[in-house]
Design an enzyme around this catalytic site. Structure first.
Site, short mmCIF file in Angstrom:
data_model
loop_
_atom_site.label_atom_id
_atom_site.label_comp_id
_atom_site.label_asym_id
_atom_site.label_seq_id
_atom_site.Cartn_x
_atom_site.Cartn_y
_atom_site.Cartn_z
N GLY A 22 0.80 -1.22 0.00
CA GLY A 22 0.00 0.00 0.00
C GLY A 22 0.83 1.27 0.00
O GLY A 22 0.28 2.37 -0.07
N ALA A 23 2.16 1.14 0.04
CA ALA A 23 3.02 2.33 0.08
C ALA A 23 3.05 3.05 -1.28
O ALA A 23 3.39 4.23 -1.35
CB ALA A 23 4.44 1.95 0.49
N ARG A 52 -6.04 -9.86 -8.90
CA ARG A 52 -7.05 -8.82 -8.63
C ARG A 52 -7.67 -8.40 -9.96
O ARG A 52 -7.04 -8.58 -11.01
CB ARG A 52 -6.37 -7.59 -8.00
CG ARG A 52 -5.80 -7.87 -6.64
CD ARG A 52 -5.01 -6.66 -6.13
NE ARG A 52 -4.33 -6.98 -4.90
CZ ARG A 52 -3.19 -6.44 -4.50
NH1 ARG A 52 -2.58 -5.53 -5.26
NH2 ARG A 52 -2.65 -6.79 -3.36
N ARG A 145 -8.19 1.21 -1.77
CA ARG A 145 -7.84 0.37 -2.92
C ARG A 145 -8.86 -0.75 -3.10
O ARG A 145 -9.02 -1.28 -4.19
CB ARG A 145 -6.42 -0.19 -2.74
CG ARG A 145 -5.83 -0.76 -4.01
CD ARG A 145 -4.38 -1.16 -3.87
NE ARG A 145 -4.22 -2.36 -3.04
CZ ARG A 145 -3.06 -2.91 -2.73
NH1 ARG A 145 -1.92 -2.36 -3.17
NH2 ARG A 145 -3.00 -3.98 -1.96
N ARG A 156 -1.54 -7.03 6.43
CA ARG A 156 -0.67 -6.07 5.73
C ARG A 156 -0.26 -4.92 6.65
O ARG A 156 0.88 -4.47 6.62
CB ARG A 156 -1.37 -5.54 4.48
CG ARG A 156 -1.26 -6.50 3.31
CD ARG A 156 -2.18 -6.12 2.17
NE ARG A 156 -1.72 -6.69 0.90
CZ ARG A 156 -1.82 -7.97 0.57
NH1 ARG A 156 -2.36 -8.83 1.39
NH2 ARG A 156 -1.37 -8.40 -0.60
N1 GDP Z 1 9.97 -11.74 -1.49
C1 GDP Z 1 9.14 -11.41 -2.48
N2 GDP Z 1 8.16 -10.54 -2.26
C2 GDP Z 1 7.35 -10.22 -3.31
C3 GDP Z 1 7.53 -10.76 -4.60
N3 GDP Z 1 6.59 -10.24 -5.40
C4 GDP Z 1 5.85 -9.40 -4.65
N4 GDP Z 1 6.31 -9.39 -3.38
C5 GDP Z 1 5.83 -8.61 -2.24
O1 GDP Z 1 4.68 -9.22 -1.72
C6 GDP Z 1 3.92 -8.24 -1.04
C7 GDP Z 1 2.46 -8.38 -1.42
O2 GDP Z 1 2.30 -8.10 -2.80
P1 GDP Z 1 0.83 -8.01 -3.42
O3 GDP Z 1 0.04 -9.21 -3.04
O4 GDP Z 1 0.96 -7.72 -4.86
O5 GDP Z 1 0.14 -6.83 -2.61
P2 GDP Z 1 0.40 -5.26 -2.55
O6 GDP Z 1 1.85 -5.02 -2.26
O7 GDP Z 1 -0.48 -4.81 -1.46
O8 GDP Z 1 0.00 -4.71 -3.88
C8 GDP Z 1 4.52 -6.89 -1.41
O9 GDP Z 1 5.29 -6.45 -0.31
C9 GDP Z 1 5.41 -7.21 -2.58
O10 GDP Z 1 6.54 -6.35 -2.63
C10 GDP Z 1 8.61 -11.67 -4.79
O11 GDP Z 1 8.86 -12.19 -5.86
N5 GDP Z 1 9.37 -11.95 -3.71
N1 ADP Z 2 0.90 9.48 -3.40
C1 ADP Z 2 -0.29 8.88 -3.35
N2 ADP Z 2 -1.38 9.59 -2.94
C2 ADP Z 2 -2.59 9.02 -2.86
N3 ADP Z 2 -2.84 7.73 -3.19
C3 ADP Z 2 -1.81 6.98 -3.60
C4 ADP Z 2 -0.49 7.52 -3.70
N4 ADP Z 2 0.33 6.54 -4.14
C5 ADP Z 2 -0.43 5.44 -4.32
N5 ADP Z 2 -1.72 5.70 -4.00
C6 ADP Z 2 -2.84 4.75 -3.99
O1 ADP Z 2 -2.65 3.93 -2.85
C7 ADP Z 2 -3.01 2.59 -3.14
C8 ADP Z 2 -1.80 1.68 -2.87
O2 ADP Z 2 -0.83 1.91 -3.88
P1 ADP Z 2 -0.10 0.68 -4.60
O3 ADP Z 2 0.70 1.24 -5.72
O4 ADP Z 2 -1.09 -0.38 -4.93
O5 ADP Z 2 0.86 0.17 -3.42
P2 ADP Z 2 1.82 -1.09 -3.31
O6 ADP Z 2 2.12 -1.55 -4.70
O7 ADP Z 2 3.02 -0.59 -2.59
O8 ADP Z 2 1.05 -2.10 -2.52
C9 ADP Z 2 -3.49 2.54 -4.56
O9 ADP Z 2 -4.90 2.58 -4.57
C10 ADP Z 2 -2.89 3.80 -5.19
O10 ADP Z 2 -3.70 4.31 -6.21
#
Ligand code: GDP
Ligand code: ADP
Length: 223
Positions: A22-23, A52, A145, A156
């Site tokens: 979510g960062a 998703r 999101r 998370r």
């Molecule tokens: N160690 C590891 N972490 C991963 C990999 N791919 C994704 N992640 C991490 O898994 C976490 C969850 O990813 P995801 O399910 O896509 O959720 P989101 O980060 O909330 O969008 C995130 O911290 C990603 O950086 C991978 O290949 N290896």
């Molecule tokens: N600077 C920002 N300001 C407001 N919303 C943001 C910003 N950056 C990302 N978002 C939103 O926050 C949510 C999480 O971002 P995302 O790119 O999916 O994070 P991650 O990949 O690290 O999990 C998404 O819905 C995205 O559109």
């Protein structure tokens, strides 16, 4: 232990993006990849989580069963793997090789376990941490999101607290970017890619003033 199967080849250093779920890692990466699609390539990880809406198999992730993923791990096909929020994730050797074969700078989006594991390999990437401005903002963004169940959201958020501490450990990251305003964070990401490595430089494009990345070839390790 270092992977003894690695061998050296010429190419630019990969980039690891990490930070709490979510960062904003995916958002920033998509911007970067759109603007510099001839420079950067995304390392497509494997995961056992469900896609998703809008995510594409082979583009966002390779979506696999636990059995398939475990077989690949047992077979030595992964550089690193981790369990996050109850699902398996991992970077295959092929994922990195596919990007390098196109002569692109390989970008990995991995969690903190992945960062720790990659540090024991010869991949030698640049490490960039993307952090939210606060836990409150992170929670709000994750909720808005609308991709996670309440249970997953809590997992998370718990992982995020640990991750935010981890990012403060000295020497782990080459750059830490706080993603408050998206455009500012994106600018900082581009600057970080320039500043943290001698292997990038900028030049004005002939037709406009946008910043371009020109990776120089140098010695790196591949798998
Ligand atoms: N160690 C590891 N972490 C991963 C990999 N791919 C994704 N992640 C991490 O898994 C976490 C969850 O990813 P995801 O399910 O896509 O959720 P989101 O980060 O909330 O969008 C995130 O911290 C990603 O950086 C991978 O290949 N290896
Ligand atoms: N600077 C920002 N300001 C407001 N919303 C943001 C910003 N950056 C990302 N978002 C939103 O926050 C949510 C999480 O971002 P995302 O790119 O999916 O994070 P991650 O990949 O690290 O999990 C998404 O819905 C995205 O559109």
């Amino acid at each position: 232990m270092r992977d003894s199967t690695t061998k050296a080849m010429a190419g630019p250093r990969p980039v690891v993006l990490s930070g709490p779920s979510g960062a904003g890692k995916s958002t920033l990466l998509k911007k970067l990849m759109k603007e510099y699609d001839s420079i950067f390539g995304f390392s497509v990880s494997h995961t056992t989580r469900n896609p998703r809406p809008g995510e594409e198999n082979g583009k966002d992730y390779h979506y696999v069963t636990r059995e398939t993923m475990q077989a690949g791990i047992d077979n030595g096909e992964f550089i690193e793997n981790a369990v996050f929020s109850g699902n398996m994730y991992g970077t295959s050797k092929a994922a990195v090789q596919d990007v390098q074969a196109k002569n692109l700078i390989c970008i990995l989006d991995i969690d903190m376990q992945g960062v720790r594991n990659i540090k024991t390999t010869d991949l030698n990437p640049i490490y960039i941490s993307i952090q939210p401005p606060s836990m409150e903002v992170l929670e709000k963004r994750l909720r808005e999101r609308k991709t996670e169940s309440e249970e997953n959201l809590q997992k998370r958020l718990n992982a995020a607290k640990v991750d935010m501490q981890f990012s403060k450990e000295p020497g782990v990251f080459d750059a830490i970017i706080v993603n408050d305003n998206l455009e500012e964070a994106y600018g900082q990401l581009k600057n970080a890619l320039l500043e943290v490595s001698d292997h990038y430089n900028t030049a004005s494009a002939s037709s406009n003033t946008s910043t371009r990345f020109h990776p120089c070839t140098h010695q790196m390790k591949t798998f």
